[in-house]
Design a protein around this motif. Structure first.
Motif, PDB file in Angstrom:
ATOM      1  N   LEU A 377       0.899  -1.054   0.095  1.00 43.04           N
ATOM      2  CA  LEU A 377       0.067   0.061   0.025  1.00 43.04           C
ATOM      3  C   LEU A 377       0.862   1.208  -0.015  1.00 43.04           C
ATOM      4  N   PHE A 378       0.217   2.361  -0.404  1.00 41.96           N
ATOM      5  CA  PHE A 378       1.001   3.436  -0.580  1.00 41.96           C
ATOM      6  C   PHE A 378      -0.141   4.747  -0.237  1.00 41.96           C
ATOM      7  N   VAL A 379       0.255   5.631   0.522  1.00 45.06           N
ATOM      8  CA  VAL A 379      -0.405   6.844   0.721  1.00 45.06           C
ATOM      9  C   VAL A 379       0.305   8.085   0.721  1.00 45.06           C
ATOM     10  N   GLY A 380      -0.145   9.059  -0.191  1.00 46.98           N
ATOM     11  CA  GLY A 380       0.651  10.157  -0.143  1.00 46.98           C
ATOM     12  C   GLY A 380      -0.446  11.506   0.140  1.00 46.98           C
ATOM     13  N   MET A 381       0.141  12.393   0.902  1.00 44.26           N
ATOM     14  CA  MET A 381      -0.589  13.409   1.419  1.00 44.26           C
ATOM     15  C   MET A 381       0.123  14.792   1.076  1.00 44.26           C
ATOM     16  N   ILE A 382      -0.751  15.780   0.328  1.00 38.31           N
ATOM     17  CA  ILE A 382      -0.155  17.046   0.122  1.00 38.31           C
ATOM     18  C   ILE A 382      -1.517  17.863   0.210  1.00 38.31           C
ATOM     19  N   GLN A 383      -1.331  19.474   0.094  1.00 41.56           N
ATOM     20  CA  GLN A 383      -2.502  20.091  -0.090  1.00 41.56           C
ATOM     21  C   GLN A 383      -2.601  21.079  -0.960  1.00 41.56           C
ATOM     22  N   LEU A 384      -2.952  21.050  -2.083  1.00 46.02           N
ATOM     23  CA  LEU A 384      -2.808  21.662  -3.419  1.00 46.02           C
ATOM     24  C   LEU A 384      -4.092  21.407  -4.123  1.00 46.02           C
ATOM     25  N   LEU A 385      -4.597  22.662  -4.389  1.00 48.29           N
ATOM     26  CA  LEU A 385      -5.646  22.908  -5.368  1.00 48.29           C
ATOM     27  C   LEU A 385      -5.286  23.668  -6.622  1.00 48.29           C
ATOM     28  N   SER A 386      -5.243  22.817  -7.630  1.00 45.61           N
ATOM     29  CA  SER A 386      -4.753  23.225  -8.955  1.00 45.61           C
ATOM     30  C   SER A 386      -4.943  22.616 -10.290  1.00 45.61           C
ATOM     31  N   TYR A 387      -5.339  23.147 -11.170  1.00 42.36           N
ATOM     32  CA  TYR A 387      -5.394  22.579 -12.584  1.00 42.36           C
ATOM     33  C   TYR A 387      -4.192  22.108 -13.184  1.00 42.36           C
ATOM     34  N   VAL A 388      -3.005  22.487 -12.637  1.00 38.23           N
ATOM     35  CA  VAL A 388      -1.824  22.063 -13.272  1.00 38.23           C
ATOM     36  C   VAL A 388      -1.055  21.185 -12.093  1.00 38.23           C
ATOM     37  N   ALA A 389      -1.870  20.594 -11.263  1.00 41.08           N
ATOM     38  CA  ALA A 389      -1.156  19.734  -9.966  1.00 41.08           C
ATOM     39  C   ALA A 389      -0.456  18.679 -10.929  1.00 41.08           C
ATOM     40  N   PRO A 390       0.626  18.031 -10.144  1.00 36.82           N
ATOM     41  CA  PRO A 390       1.314  16.989 -10.927  1.00 36.82           C
ATOM     42  C   PRO A 390       0.723  15.800 -10.628  1.00 36.82           C
ATOM     43  N   PRO A 391       0.658  14.839 -11.617  1.00 38.76           N
ATOM     44  CA  PRO A 391       0.007  13.460 -11.461  1.00 38.76           C
ATOM     45  C   PRO A 391       1.073  12.574 -10.582  1.00 38.76           C
ATOM     46  N   LEU A 392       0.962  12.952  -9.472  1.00 43.00           N
ATOM     47  CA  LEU A 392       1.904  12.201  -8.446  1.00 43.00           C
ATOM     48  C   LEU A 392       1.502  10.589  -8.173  1.00 43.00           C
ATOM     49  N   GLN A 393       0.233  10.423  -8.384  1.00 42.84           N
ATOM     50  CA  GLN A 393      -0.149   8.843  -8.288  1.00 42.84           C
ATOM     51  C   GLN A 393       0.406   8.024  -9.340  1.00 42.84           C
ATOM     52  N   ALA A 394       0.398   8.488 -10.506  1.00 47.14           N
ATOM     53  CA  ALA A 394       0.949   7.681 -11.515  1.00 47.14           C
ATOM     54  C   ALA A 394       2.445   7.833 -11.571  1.00 47.14           C
ATOM     55  N   THR A 395       2.982   8.824 -11.252  1.00 45.48           N
ATOM     56  CA  THR A 395       4.130   9.056 -11.107  1.00 45.48           C
ATOM     57  C   THR A 395       4.825   7.685  -9.999  1.00 45.48           C
ATOM     58  N   THR A 396       4.470   8.046  -8.722  1.00 43.78           N
ATOM     59  CA  THR A 396       4.620   7.117  -7.803  1.00 43.78           C
ATOM     60  C   THR A 396       4.580   5.729  -8.023  1.00 43.78           C
ATOM     61  N   GLN A 397       3.591   5.461  -8.937  1.00 41.22           N
ATOM     62  CA  GLN A 397       3.476   4.231  -9.052  1.00 41.22           C
ATOM     63  C   GLN A 397       4.242   3.353 -10.161  1.00 41.22           C
ATOM     64  N   THR A 398       4.613   4.218 -10.932  1.00 40.41           N
ATOM     65  CA  THR A 398       5.591   3.736 -11.778  1.00 40.41           C
ATOM     66  C   THR A 398       6.909   3.482 -11.337  1.00 40.41           C
ATOM     67  N   LEU A 399       7.317   4.442 -10.607  1.00 41.05           N
ATOM     68  CA  LEU A 399       8.708   4.479  -9.919  1.00 41.05           C
ATOM     69  C   LEU A 399       8.719   3.284  -8.693  1.00 41.05           C
ATOM     70  N   MET A 400       7.287   2.848  -7.977  1.00 40.83           N
ATOM     71  CA  MET A 400       7.575   1.872  -7.134  1.00 40.83           C
ATOM     72  C   MET A 400       7.723   0.447  -7.531  1.00 40.83           C
ATOM     73  N   ALA A 401       7.279   0.295  -8.875  1.00 37.54           N
ATOM     74  CA  ALA A 401       7.364  -0.810  -9.588  1.00 37.54           C
ATOM     75  C   ALA A 401       9.079  -1.410  -9.558  1.00 37.54           C
ATOM     76  N   ASP A 402       9.945  -0.231  -9.719  1.00 42.57           N
ATOM     77  CA  ASP A 402      11.355  -0.721  -9.541  1.00 42.57           C
ATOM     78  C   ASP A 402      11.767  -0.967  -8.186  1.00 42.57           C
ATOM     79  N   ALA A 403      11.130  -0.514  -7.261  1.00 42.86           N
ATOM     80  CA  ALA A 403      11.439  -0.704  -5.635  1.00 42.86           C
ATOM     81  C   ALA A 403      11.036  -2.217  -5.247  1.00 42.86           C
ATOM     82  N   ILE A 404      10.176  -2.988  -5.908  1.00 41.65           N
ATOM     83  CA  ILE A 404       9.644  -4.097  -5.715  1.00 41.65           C
ATOM     84  C   ILE A 404      10.855  -5.164  -5.985  1.00 41.65           C
ATOM     85  N   LYS A 405      11.346  -5.983  -4.833  1.00 42.52           N
ATOM     86  CA  LYS A 405      12.096  -6.597  -5.379  1.00 42.52           C
ATOM     87  C   LYS A 405      11.959  -8.285  -5.566  1.00 42.52           C
ATOM     88  N   ASP A 406      10.806  -8.736  -4.550  1.00 45.41           N
ATOM     89  CA  ASP A 406      10.418  -9.962  -4.589  1.00 45.41           C
ATOM     90  C   ASP A 406       8.872 -10.069  -3.965  1.00 45.41           C
TER      91      ASP A 406
END
Length: 406
Positions: A377-406
């Motif tokens: 599981l992963f939880v990320g918390m920020i406080q930003l209202l914006s139409y240009v907010a970064p896609p942190l969910q997709a970014t961190t999901q992609t990077l997490m794949a490289d962190a899983i070793k077994d």
């Protein structure tokens, strides 16, 4: 939840460093003020990290117990409340919504405008069901007073003041005067369906939505900082909410523009977006989902109920239309269960998570996912209202794949 070294739960410290570096980069770029992230695997917290500032002007750093407005990350919890009642046999997916909210028995459907600009209303081809309600397919709109209304039905919702209802019964009464935006079951539209679910929780349980969640979910799970308001003695822990416009610096907001932060438990508790929480609290909820409905020996909901919540309900032909809700881009392999996204084919969706991963996010940038296949599981918390907010969910999901070793 117990802590463990990343390698002890099959994760790479360097991989988790990369996940956190992606979030830190957004802080360094001035896109967000700060963040709290939490990664857990096999039931143990592998990383709980604070980054940046809770409040820029005061120079206050983020803390592990910083409280955030989680907005639509309320929705999965409302889904769990509904599944608790489903376990008790109090509703069925095939039930008409009007079985539980009789005020909606005569609802009609918007079918365009006549030459004078008046709405044309027709009878629904069939009654909207609980399954429709649980998957944003009943035909409801939202009525949030931000920007121009997207269509006539949205304008009608605003005119009726649905977001200003005094309580959930008043919300249902106002909805009874409004048409559905489309024929039930034919489309997916982000809506106040989960607020309607909150009204059903109250009708079926005999408790207010806050009381039900507190006694049936939060207290048993040990979610000590999750509620529909922030108590006065915790107010100093609430993160500042920021606005970010294109080519502009972060601007602190004096209040919550979507709905004023309540000073006490509100009468109108919004199952679609009203909760405050912390990263550790929400991780306990997420771990309960991963455990099939229980945590620390306390069962919240049945394993079957969790499976139903985390099973895709959208047909392939609907996903082929590739509709969007904020950062959520629905497409083949990327479907929707009850109150949250479900990955049915991660390769097809283009995101390297485990099959069956369930996730959602919130208007102020909070995000989470549970990955049963990888027991993560992963939880990320920020406080930003914006139409240009970064896609942190997709970014961190992609990077997490490289962190899983077994």
């Amino acid at each position: 939840m117990r802590h463990a070294a990343p390698e002890d739960v099959g994760l790479s410290s360097a991989g988790l460093d990369a996940v956190e570096a992606a979030v830190q980069a957004q802080i360094d770029a001035g896109m967000i003020a700060g963040a709290v992230t939490l990664t857990a695997r096999h039931g143990r917290v592998a990383r709980l990290t604070t980054m940046g500032l809770k409040d820029i002007a005061g120079g206050e750093p983020m803390a592990e117990d910083t409280i955030f407005r989680i907005f639509s990350m309320t929705k999965p919890i409302t889904g769990t409340a509904m599944m608790i009642l489903h376990d008790a046999g109090l509703w069925h997916p095939d039930d008409p919504i009007a079985k539980h909210l009789p005020e909606l028995a005569d609802v009609q459907v918007f079918a365009g405008e006549d030459e004078a600009g008046r709405p044309i209303l027709v009878a629904p081809d069939r009654a909207p069901t609980m399954a429709d309600l649980m998957t944003h397919r009943a035909g409801f709109a939202y009525g949030i007073n931000i920007g121009e209304p997207s269509d006539r039905v949205e304008a009608m919702y605003r005119a009726a003041g649905v977001q200003q209802s005094s309580d959930l019964n008043d919300l249902v009464a106002r909805l009874a005067t409004l048409p559905l935006a489309y024929q039930p079951g034919t489309r997916w539209r982000y809506s106040l369906a989960m607020d309607v679910q909150g009204a059903i929780v109250e009708r079926l349980s005999g408790q207010t939505l806050p009381e039900f969640m507190r006694t049936r979910i939060f207290a048993p799970l040990g979610m000590i900082d999750t509620a529909f308001f922030v108590a006065p003695d915790k107010k100093h822990r609430l993160a500042t909410l920021y606005l970010k416009a294109p080519d502009a610096a972060l601007t602190p907001l004096p209040g919550n523009p979507l709905r004023p932060d309540p000073e006490a438990e509100p009468r109108f508790a919004m199952g679609g977006g009203g909760l405050f929480s912390t990263a550790p609290d929400y991780a306990r909820y997420a771990q309960m989902l991963l455990n099939g409905g229980e945590l620390d020996g306390r069962r919240i909901v049945s394993a079957a109920g969790v499976r139903e919540q985390m099973t895709n309900r959208l047909p392939d032909d609907l996903l082929e239309t590739r509709f969007v809700a904020g950062h959520q881009k629905f497409r083949p392999g990327f479907g929707y269960g009850y109150n949250g996204v479900v990955f049915t084919d991660p390769d097809l969706a283009g995101v390297p998570v485990g099959k069956g991963t369930y996730h959602w996010d919130g208007a102020a940038g909070t995000w989470f996912w549970v990955d049963p296949e990888n027991d993560l599981l992963f939880v990320g918390m920020i406080q930003l209202l914006s139409y240009v907010a970064p896609p942190l969910q997709a970014t961190t999901q992609t990077l997490m794949a490289d962190a899983i070793k077994d």
